[in-house]
Design a protein around this motif. Structure first.
Motif, PDB file in Angstrom:
ATOM      1  N   SER A  55       0.823  -1.205   0.000  1.00  0.00           N
ATOM      2  CA  SER A  55       0.000   0.000   0.000  1.00  0.00           C
ATOM      3  C   SER A  55       0.857   1.255   0.000  1.00  0.00           C
ATOM      4  O   SER A  55       0.538   2.242  -0.661  1.00  0.00           O
ATOM      5  N   LEU A  56       1.983   1.195   0.701  1.00  0.00           N
ATOM      6  CA  LEU A  56       2.854   2.364   0.812  1.00  0.00           C
ATOM      7  C   LEU A  56       3.667   2.600  -0.450  1.00  0.00           C
ATOM      8  O   LEU A  56       3.718   3.727  -0.967  1.00  0.00           O
ATOM      9  N   PHE A  57       4.288   1.547  -0.991  1.00  0.00           N
ATOM     10  CA  PHE A  57       5.243   1.727  -2.086  1.00  0.00           C
ATOM     11  C   PHE A  57       4.670   1.456  -3.478  1.00  0.00           C
ATOM     12  O   PHE A  57       5.155   2.011  -4.461  1.00  0.00           O
ATOM     13  N   ARG A  60       0.945   3.678  -3.412  1.00  0.00           N
ATOM     14  CA  ARG A  60       1.234   5.063  -3.030  1.00  0.00           C
ATOM     15  C   ARG A  60       0.083   5.701  -2.248  1.00  0.00           C
ATOM     16  O   ARG A  60      -0.455   6.744  -2.607  1.00  0.00           O
ATOM     17  N   ASP A  61      -0.299   5.041  -1.184  1.00  0.00           N
ATOM     18  CA  ASP A  61      -1.331   5.560  -0.297  1.00  0.00           C
ATOM     19  C   ASP A  61      -0.880   6.901   0.280  1.00  0.00           C
ATOM     20  O   ASP A  61       0.265   7.067   0.693  1.00  0.00           O
ATOM     21  N   THR A  62      -1.789   7.884   0.290  1.00  0.00           N
ATOM     22  CA  THR A  62      -1.427   9.226   0.759  1.00  0.00           C
ATOM     23  C   THR A  62      -1.235   9.287   2.273  1.00  0.00           C
ATOM     24  O   THR A  62      -0.617  10.220   2.783  1.00  0.00           O
ATOM     25  N   ASN A  63      -1.758   8.291   2.978  1.00  0.00           N
ATOM     26  CA  ASN A  63      -1.587   8.254   4.437  1.00  0.00           C
ATOM     27  C   ASN A  63      -0.273   7.558   4.772  1.00  0.00           C
ATOM     28  O   ASN A  63      -0.227   6.581   5.509  1.00  0.00           O
ATOM     29  N   GLU A  64       0.826   8.086   4.219  1.00  0.00           N
ATOM     30  CA  GLU A  64       2.103   7.385   4.293  1.00  0.00           C
ATOM     31  C   GLU A  64       2.615   7.202   5.715  1.00  0.00           C
ATOM     32  O   GLU A  64       3.057   6.107   6.096  1.00  0.00           O
ATOM     33  N   TYR A  65       2.567   8.244   6.532  1.00  0.00           N
ATOM     34  CA  TYR A  65       3.095   8.133   7.882  1.00  0.00           C
ATOM     35  C   TYR A  65       2.197   7.270   8.771  1.00  0.00           C
ATOM     36  O   TYR A  65       2.672   6.576   9.665  1.00  0.00           O
ATOM     37  N   ILE A 149      11.153   7.851   4.467  1.00  0.00           N
ATOM     38  CA  ILE A 149      10.551   6.902   3.535  1.00  0.00           C
ATOM     39  C   ILE A 149      11.285   7.022   2.204  1.00  0.00           C
ATOM     40  O   ILE A 149      11.253   8.063   1.557  1.00  0.00           O
ATOM     41  N   TYR A 151      11.234   6.035  -1.327  1.00  0.00           N
ATOM     42  CA  TYR A 151      10.355   5.465  -2.346  1.00  0.00           C
ATOM     43  C   TYR A 151      11.144   4.779  -3.456  1.00  0.00           C
ATOM     44  O   TYR A 151      10.680   3.801  -4.042  1.00  0.00           O
ATOM     45  N   ILE A 156      12.051   1.931   4.556  1.00  0.00           N
ATOM     46  CA  ILE A 156      11.715   2.860   5.637  1.00  0.00           C
ATOM     47  C   ILE A 156      12.859   2.824   6.639  1.00  0.00           C
ATOM     48  O   ILE A 156      13.331   1.743   7.010  1.00  0.00           O
TER      49      ILE A 156
END
Length: 213
Positions: A55-57, A60-65, A149, A151, A156
């Motif tokens: 989801s993060l990489f 590219r979910d905007t709620n990264e933190y 982070i 990318y 991380i």
């Protein structure tokens, strides 16, 4: 295991005999402070870490933190259950010491360990410890980590910035002195995923297309 117990004994001793007044460091931690969504998961925790990394990489979910916070909490809980106490489940109806405490000994206990995102997007690792041996006291150590982070590298990295006991800042020299006396490789080995470096006070985890075992 012995190293972890030694570290906790040192922490509790510092709490009891330190120059800081007991009233300033005594604090209660309640279950509502914990990341209940993580504790309620019934799937394999490291598989969930892989899903959050996708989801993060990839997505590219905007709620990264927020995703980083959840990833770290999943790894913390998995590490506790795999290497310290397989019965640990403090939000369940179970009321035994094994469920309620990560470690509970005659002289000290460790009851909670979790991550929380600060308002300025640092990751706070909370460590709640106490003793009922000669005096009843519970306090909380907060370790503030900068989040990087990467990318391009699908990774991380957390780097320790500062730490305190119940909002009272402590010197990094104290932390250095403690870890100089311990087998840090054994402590680092208790983390089930990623690379913990207690010399640099950093933690790294990378996404892999190969699912976690």
């Amino acid at each position: 295991m012995k190293v972890i117990k030694t570290l906790l004994i040192i922490i509790v001793v510092l709490v009891i005999i330190g120059a800081i007044g007991i009233s300033k460091i005594n604090v209660d931690v309640i279950e509502d402070d914990l990341p209940t969504n993580v504790y309620e998961e019934d799937a394999d925790l490291l598989s969930l870490v892989n899903i959050r990394m996708i989801s993060l990489f990839v997505d590219r979910d905007t709620n990264e933190y927020g995703i980083v916070e959840e990833i770290i909490n999943l790894i913390i809980l998995d590490s506790i259950r795999e290497n310290i106490n397989s019965s640990y489940d403090p939000i369940s109806d179970c009321e035994t010491e094994e469920c309620d405490y990560i470690i509970h000994e005659d002289n000290y206990y460790l009851n909670y360990l979790w991550a929380e995102l600060s308002d300025d997007n640092q990751l706070i690792i909370h460590v709640s410890v106490g003793t009922d041996k000669y005096i009843s006291i519970n306090t909380i150590f907060d370790f503030y980590f900068d989040i990087d982070i990467d990318y391009l590298g699908f990774g991380i990295e957390l780097t320790l910035d500062s730490y305190n006991i119940n909002d009272i800042d402590l010197s990094m020299d104290i932390l250095d002195s403690i870890f100089e006396q311990l087998d840090i490789e054994e402590i680092e080995g208790n983390i089930t995923k990623g690379e913990l470096d207690l010399t640099e006070y950093s933690y790294k985890i990378f996404y892999s297309i190969i699912p976690f075992p």
